[in-house]
Each structure stands twice: as structure tokens, then as C-alpha cells.
Design an enzyme around this catalytic site. Structure first.
Site, PDB file in Angstrom:
ATOM      1  N   GLU A  81      -7.159  -2.647   3.455  1.00 28.76           N
ATOM      2  CA  GLU A  81      -6.377  -1.446   3.728  1.00 28.76           C
ATOM      3  C   GLU A  81      -6.330  -1.171   5.230  1.00 28.76           C
ATOM      4  OE1 GLU A  81      -6.613   3.353   2.741  1.00 28.76           O
ATOM      5  OE2 GLU A  81      -7.761   1.930   1.517  1.00 28.76           O
ATOM      6  N   LYS A 128       0.851  -1.190   0.000  1.00 25.91           N
ATOM      7  CA  LYS A 128       0.000   0.000   0.000  1.00 25.91           C
ATOM      8  C   LYS A 128       0.880   1.230   0.000  1.00 25.91           C
ATOM      9  CE  LYS A 128      -3.125   2.708   2.929  1.00 25.91           C
ATOM     10  NZ  LYS A 128      -3.854   2.795   4.202  1.00 25.91           N
ATOM     11  N   GLU A 168     -12.003  10.507  -3.915  1.00 27.58           N
ATOM     12  CA  GLU A 168     -11.893  10.374  -2.466  1.00 27.58           C
ATOM     13  C   GLU A 168     -11.127  11.541  -1.849  1.00 27.58           C
ATOM     14  OE1 GLU A 168      -9.640   7.545   0.809  1.00 27.58           O
ATOM     15  OE2 GLU A 168     -10.548   6.570  -0.947  1.00 27.58           O
ATOM     16  N   GLY A 214      -5.180  12.828   1.194  1.00 26.86           N
ATOM     17  CA  GLY A 214      -4.497  11.659   0.653  1.00 26.86           C
ATOM     18  C   GLY A 214      -5.436  10.477   0.559  1.00 26.86           C
ATOM     19  N   ARG A 269      -7.459  16.779   7.403  1.00 25.43           N
ATOM     20  CA  ARG A 269      -8.652  17.621   7.462  1.00 25.43           C
ATOM     21  C   ARG A 269      -8.276  18.985   8.029  1.00 25.43           C
ATOM     22  NH1 ARG A 269      -8.985  13.050   6.010  1.00 25.43           N
ATOM     23  NH2 ARG A 269     -10.780  11.667   6.233  1.00 25.43           N
ATOM     24  N   LYS A 317     -12.505  14.369   0.907  1.00 26.08           N
ATOM     25  CA  LYS A 317     -11.860  14.643   2.196  1.00 26.08           C
ATOM     26  C   LYS A 317     -11.574  16.132   2.374  1.00 26.08           C
ATOM     27  CE  LYS A 317      -9.832  10.058   2.797  1.00 26.08           C
ATOM     28  NZ  LYS A 317      -8.598   9.235   2.740  1.00 26.08           N
ATOM     29  N   ALA A 356      -1.670   4.247   7.233  1.00 25.37           N
ATOM     30  CA  ALA A 356      -2.779   5.141   6.903  1.00 25.37           C
ATOM     31  C   ALA A 356      -2.296   6.425   6.264  1.00 25.37           C
ATOM     32  CB  ALA A 356      -3.585   5.457   8.167  1.00 25.37           C
ATOM     33  N   GLU A 407      -8.370  11.563  13.521  1.00 28.55           N
ATOM     34  CA  GLU A 407      -7.504  10.408  13.794  1.00 28.55           C
ATOM     35  C   GLU A 407      -6.440  10.692  14.843  1.00 28.55           C
ATOM     36  OE1 GLU A 407      -5.152   6.930  11.287  1.00 28.55           O
ATOM     37  OE2 GLU A 407      -6.134   8.577  10.258  1.00 28.55           O
ATOM     38  N   GLY A 435      -9.766   3.333   5.245  1.00 28.26           N
ATOM     39  CA  GLY A 435     -10.990   2.908   4.576  1.00 28.26           C
ATOM     40  C   GLY A 435     -12.034   3.991   4.754  1.00 28.26           C
ATOM     41  N   SER A 436     -12.465   4.604   3.657  1.00 31.12           N
ATOM     42  CA  SER A 436     -13.335   5.780   3.739  1.00 31.12           C
ATOM     43  C   SER A 436     -14.436   5.728   2.687  1.00 31.12           C
ATOM     44  CB  SER A 436     -12.522   7.060   3.546  1.00 31.12           C
ATOM     45  OG  SER A 436     -11.448   7.123   4.435  1.00 31.12           O
TER      46      SER A 436
END
Length: 388
Positions: free
Chosen positions: A233, A140, A369, A354, A340, A373, A296, A189, A206-207
């Protein structure tokens, strides 16, 4: 990197007149002024000694348990920006519903904007990353992009911070003076929190975008939960933190499956991790160096992912996807991941987002995605959806 205006951010200046704010449900801290600033990479062998020198100097002046506050870059080999505040206080989270203070009159128009990289280049970056899964042990890699804005007027930072908190009441809120401006955001987070012997982490990976319609929103959450790509992920992140932290932490408590959590704009897969330090001398910076960047924010394996980011991304992240927070002389502290969020300097704003690229990622979906965000901060600025 080309920017909207030459000298978009003046790297030589530090906005020390702004207060430092870090609000969480567990350890909210307010600070003002900077007695001294530590700008040294966490990976520098002299970091711990320099930090101890700062703490000892404060203790000699009668401060029982001094603190440092600030930001740590994504790349730990780059200098952090840690300040010893002139004044600080800890307080409980507000007992009232912050969402009622949403400032609907706080609006901005976009005079100019640019994406770095632009759409086509970002798609090429993701495609380039995908080719690496066949030739290496890379599992990843997180690729990011920036959005630079010139707004119609200087940003009122106090109103912006209020809006960030009101629109995202359950996040880790921060207002941090850094070189060339202020970082303001609402991170969902937590990388690490240490309180005495206890250690906590809350990785998200995962979003899915929230939907206005309740039924569609529930379907989006269910699709995220059922997604093999997102579950894979997320498991990479949890397993990485388990491995990285096990040398420092015992009695690890990690749920077998993630839970679903949401922000006003996104659904996330989340895992609450808890444990107890093996040695009382372990501090938050020891844990940060062991864990950061998690998959992440960077990818896995860490070094292969970092190399891919260095070679593929056309920009330097600096503090984006790094850390914001505080630490005290007893080894306690709390550090959220700098996502964010926005860097603000007058009427100029820089946003970051990201997305985790894994073998079955779709490049266009990753572009979408990252755009979703960014919506958290665009909403806080009062920027309309059709402005870009």
C-alpha cells in the site's frame, strides 16, 4: 445524508471571526479576519487568474508578499475556501514541550452519535470495493466513514486547539474557519511544501494502532514493518507521487524503503521526498493539482479510484482528506492533508477517517482501523473510550 439534527452544519455561514492557525515546524502562520474569499475549484481555468487578481490587489495596497490561507476539498472540482487575511504573521514553532499543556480537565459527554455509514453498510462498501480488483485495473481505493456527535455542551475551541497541540505535538496543527463551522486538527501528513526552489512531501500509508504496553507497542510497529499488505500500500503511494511530480521536480530524493513514524495513537509507514522545481514559476497549486489526491487518500489508478469512491461512499467528504494550509504570491506554501481532524459547530462535531482497501484487505479490520484513527480527536475532546 441523514444527520443527528436537521441543519447539522449551516452551509451558508462562514465563521470569519475565528483566527486561522497553521502550525508546523517549518512555517507556522497566524491570521485573523478575511479581506476577501476565493471560492473557485482549483481545476477551474480561471483559478490562477483570480488568485493573481487577489495578490495584485494586496500588493497595490502595500503588502509586499501577500498570502492566502484556507482549505481545499478532496475533490478538486469542488470550490476551495481560500481567504486573504486582514492580518497575518509567521513565527517559529514553540521552543518548549507542548505536551505539558495537556488539558486533562477538558472533557465532554456524548449525548448522541451516529456513524455514516454504519458498521454493516461500511463492511458492504469494502466488500463491494474488493470485487472491483478482479474486474478492473484498480489496485487500491480509500474508503472513509464519518462519526457525528452531539455533545453535552458547546465546544470551547481555544481549549480544544490547545489540547490538539498538546496531545499531538509533532503534527501539522490547524484551526480553519470554513462554511458552517471550524476545522480543527492535527494532521501527521504533509502533501507538499515549497520553499523557494525546494519541494518536500511526506506521504504516509500503512498504519497500526499504538499499544499502551511498551513491548506490545514495539511488536505492533514490527508487525507493521513486516506487513506485505502495508508495504505494498505504501509503495503505491510513493510511486504515484514520483510519477506525478516528476514533470515539475528534478533531483528527486526518495529513500528505497519507508521509515516508521508514530503519533500518540498510531504507527505509520513514512517516506520523506525532496526535490527541486524545474521552473521557478511553479507554485504550490501547480504541484497540488499534479499530486492530489494521492493513493493515500484516494487510491490508484487515480481516476478509477475516484469513480469507485463516488459510487460506493454514501457521503461527500468536502474538506475531509482535502488540504489545509497557506500559499504566498512567490509560489511558496505548505499544505497538510486534512485528516485527524474535526468540524465543530457549537455542540455538534463531525469526525472523519479512511482506510486503504487493497486486494487482501479484511473488511472488519478496515472498520477497526478507521475507528483507531478517530481516537486522536476523541482524546482531544476528552471523550472516554467507552462513550460510543
Amino acid at each position: 445524508m441523514d444527520t443527528l439534527v436537521s441543519g447539522f452544519f449551516d452551509s451558508a455561514s462562514v465563521t470569519t471571526s475565528m483566527p486561522f492557525l497553521f502550525y508546523s515546524k517549518s512555517s507556522s502562520v497566524r491570521c485573523r479576519g478575511a479581506k476577501s474569499v476565493l471560492e473557485c475549484p482549483l481545476t477551474d481555468p480561471t483559478f490562477s487568474r483570480k488568485l493573481d487578481d487577489l495578490f495584485n490587489r494586496e500588493k497595490a495596497q502595500g503588502v509586499d508578499n501577500p498570502i492566502v490561507v484556507g482549505a481545499i476539498p478532496f475533490d478538486l472540482a469542488q470550490p476551495c475556501h481560500l481567504m486573504v487575511p486582514q492580518w497575518f504573521t509567521f513565527q517559529s514553532a514553540p521552543p518548549f514541550d507542548m505536551s505539558q499543556f495537556n488539558d486533562t480537565g477538558f472533557k465532554h459527554r456524548v449525548r448522541a452519535h451516529q456513524f455514516v455509514p454504519n458498521h454493516d453498510v461500511f463492511i458492504q462498501c469494502v466488500e463491494q470495493a474488493l470485487t472491483r480488483f478482479d474486474d478492473t485495473d484498480l489496485k487500491k481505493v480509500v474508503l472513509s466513514r464519518l462519526l457525528e456527535l452531539e455533545l453535552d455542551k458547546d465546544v470551547d475551541l481555544t481549549r480544544l486547539m490547545g489540547n490538539v497541540m498538546a496531545q499531538n505535538p509533532n503534527a501539522y496543527h490547524f484551526n480553519i474557519p470554513v462554511k458552517g463551522g471550524v476545522m480543527i486538527g492535527a494532521s501527521p501528513e504533509l502533501l507538499i511544501r515549497k520553499k523557494d526552489e525546494r519541494v518536500y512531501s511526506n506521504p504516509l500509508a500503512g498504519s497500526a494502532k499504538r499499544q499502551d504496553d511498551q513491548a506490545l507497542d514495539g511488536a505492533a510497529a514490527d508487525a507493521l514493518w513486516q506487513s506485505k499488505k502495508d508495504q505494498y500500500e505504501h509503495r503505491l503511494v510513493v510511486d504515484s507521487i514520483r510519477s506525478a511530480i516528476s514533470g515539475y521536480v528534478s533531483d528527486l530524493r526518495i529513500p528505497e524503503e519507508p521509515s516508521l513514524v508514530n503519533t500518540p495513537t498510531m504507527w505509520h509507514l513514512s517516506t520523506q521526498i525532496e526535490g527541486c522545481v524545474k521552473e521557478s514559476a511553479t507554485n504550490t497549486f501547480d504541484l497540488i493539482k499534479a499530486i492530489h489526491p494521492t493513493p493515500a487518500m484516494g487510491g490508484t489508478p487515480t481516476q478509477h479510484a475516484k469513480q469507485a469512491i463516488d459510487e460506493i461512499e454514501p457521503h461527500d467528504r468536502h474538506f475531509f482528506s482535502g488540504l489545509v494550509g497557506w500559499a504566498d504570491s512567490k509560489g511558496n506554501g505548505e499544505w497538510a492533508i486534512a485528516i485527524r481532524c474535526a468540524e465543530v459547530n457549537g455542540a455538534f462535531v463531525r469526525l472523519f477517517a479512511g482506510a486503504g482497501v487493497v486486494p487482501d484487505s479484511n473488511p472488519e479490520n478496515e472498520w477497526i482501523e478507521t475507528g483507531n484513527k478517530m481516537r486522536t480527536m476523541l482524546n482531544a475532546f476528552g471523550i472516554k473510550r467507552d462513550a460510543l
